[in-house]
Design an enzyme around this catalytic site. Structure first.
Site, PDB file in Angstrom:
ATOM      1  CG  PHE A   1      40.764  38.161  39.203  1.00 42.12           C
ATOM      2  CD1 PHE A   1      40.472  38.646  37.921  1.00 42.12           C
ATOM      3  CD2 PHE A   1      42.374  38.080  39.340  1.00 42.12           C
ATOM      4  CE1 PHE A   1      41.245  39.099  36.777  1.00 42.12           C
ATOM      5  CE2 PHE A   1      43.224  38.761  37.821  1.00 42.12           C
ATOM      6  CZ  PHE A   1      42.701  39.155  36.731  1.00 42.12           C
TER       7      PHE A   1
ATOM      8  CG  PHE B   1      36.033  47.371  41.175  1.00 41.50           C
ATOM      9  CD1 PHE B   1      37.462  48.024  41.653  1.00 41.50           C
ATOM     10  CD2 PHE B   1      35.042  47.128  40.662  1.00 41.50           C
ATOM     11  CE1 PHE B   1      36.374  49.322  41.352  1.00 41.50           C
ATOM     12  CE2 PHE B   1      34.732  48.705  40.608  1.00 41.50           C
ATOM     13  CZ  PHE B   1      35.586  49.297  40.651  1.00 41.50           C
TER      14      PHE B   1
ATOM     15  CB  VAL C   1      44.262  42.202  44.157  1.00 41.99           C
ATOM     16  CG1 VAL C   1      44.882  43.668  43.412  1.00 41.99           C
ATOM     17  CG2 VAL C   1      42.878  42.551  44.815  1.00 41.99           C
TER      18      VAL C   1
ATOM     19  CB  THR D   1      46.426  44.124  37.120  1.00 43.57           C
ATOM     20  OG1 THR D   1      45.512  44.978  36.997  1.00 43.57           O
ATOM     21  CG2 THR D   1      46.287  44.191  38.567  1.00 43.57           C
TER      22      THR D   1
ATOM     23  CG  HIS E   1      43.001  48.217  36.405  1.00 42.13           C
ATOM     24  ND1 HIS E   1      43.469  49.074  35.431  1.00 42.13           N
ATOM     25  CD2 HIS E   1      43.130  46.836  35.605  1.00 42.13           C
ATOM     26  CE1 HIS E   1      42.928  49.162  34.807  1.00 42.13           C
ATOM     27  NE2 HIS E   1      42.995  47.956  33.752  1.00 42.13           N
TER      28      HIS E   1
END
Ligand code: INI
Length: 157
Positions: free
Chosen positions: A23, A58, A82, A87, A89
């Protein structure tokens, strides 16, 4: 006299597992390059570095736990990115990956470092992936080298 211990940064003869998230791969590839370059320039042989790709940050802790438990590596380096903008999340992914990686080190005693960039924007992530603010992958590799060598002094001391 006070005895003091600190790890050196010599990577010769040491083995490392690097876990890297796909990602935000355009960022994490730069982190990986920084980590590999750091280890190799500190004496680690290329054949002693294994890279494991996972879907996202994750998935890093569970993979790190598996690697730490199989005893093949002196140190484990966890790399991801991240980015809040992308996101809702963000908090879950960043908090859980941090907690999980901490847990791996505590549960296994294998130095396991946190090379996950957590930023508000893509630009901040780029800054930390080998441009204005250094390379978080290289920093994480350097920290792992130091911890691996520090722990060796504890084992032998
Ligand atoms: N994973 C990341 O590594 N970075 C992100 O920014 C991100 N976002 O934006 O959602 C992300 N999500 C995927 C996550 O890590 C898991 O792979 C997914 O939830 C499946 O468990």
């Amino acid at each position: 006299m006070v005895k003091s211990f600190a790890g050196n940064l010599i990577g010769t003869g040491k083995t490392f597992g690097i876990i890297v998230s796909r990602f935000n791969g355009f960022i994490t590839k730069q982190l990986l390059e920084g980590a590999e370059d750091c280890l190799i320039r500190h004496g680690t042989d290329e054949k002693d570095i294994d890279v494991y790709w996972v879907p996202g940050s994750f998935e890093i802790p569970i993979t790190a736990m598996k690697l730490a438990k199989n005893g093949r590596y002196d140190g484990i380096i966890c790399l991801g990115a991240v980015i809040r903008g992308e996101t809702p999340h963000f908090d879950y992914v960043s908090n859980e990956s941090a907690k999980g990686i901490t847990e791996v080190g505590l549960a296994t005693g294998v130095p396991t470092t946190y090379g996950i960039i957590t930023t508000d924007t893509l630009e901040q992530a780029i800054d930390r992936a080998g441009t204005r603010s250094g390379n978080k992958g290289a920093e994480s590799a350097m920290t792992t080298l130091e911890m691996v060598n520090l722990f060796e002094t504890i084992k032998n001391g």
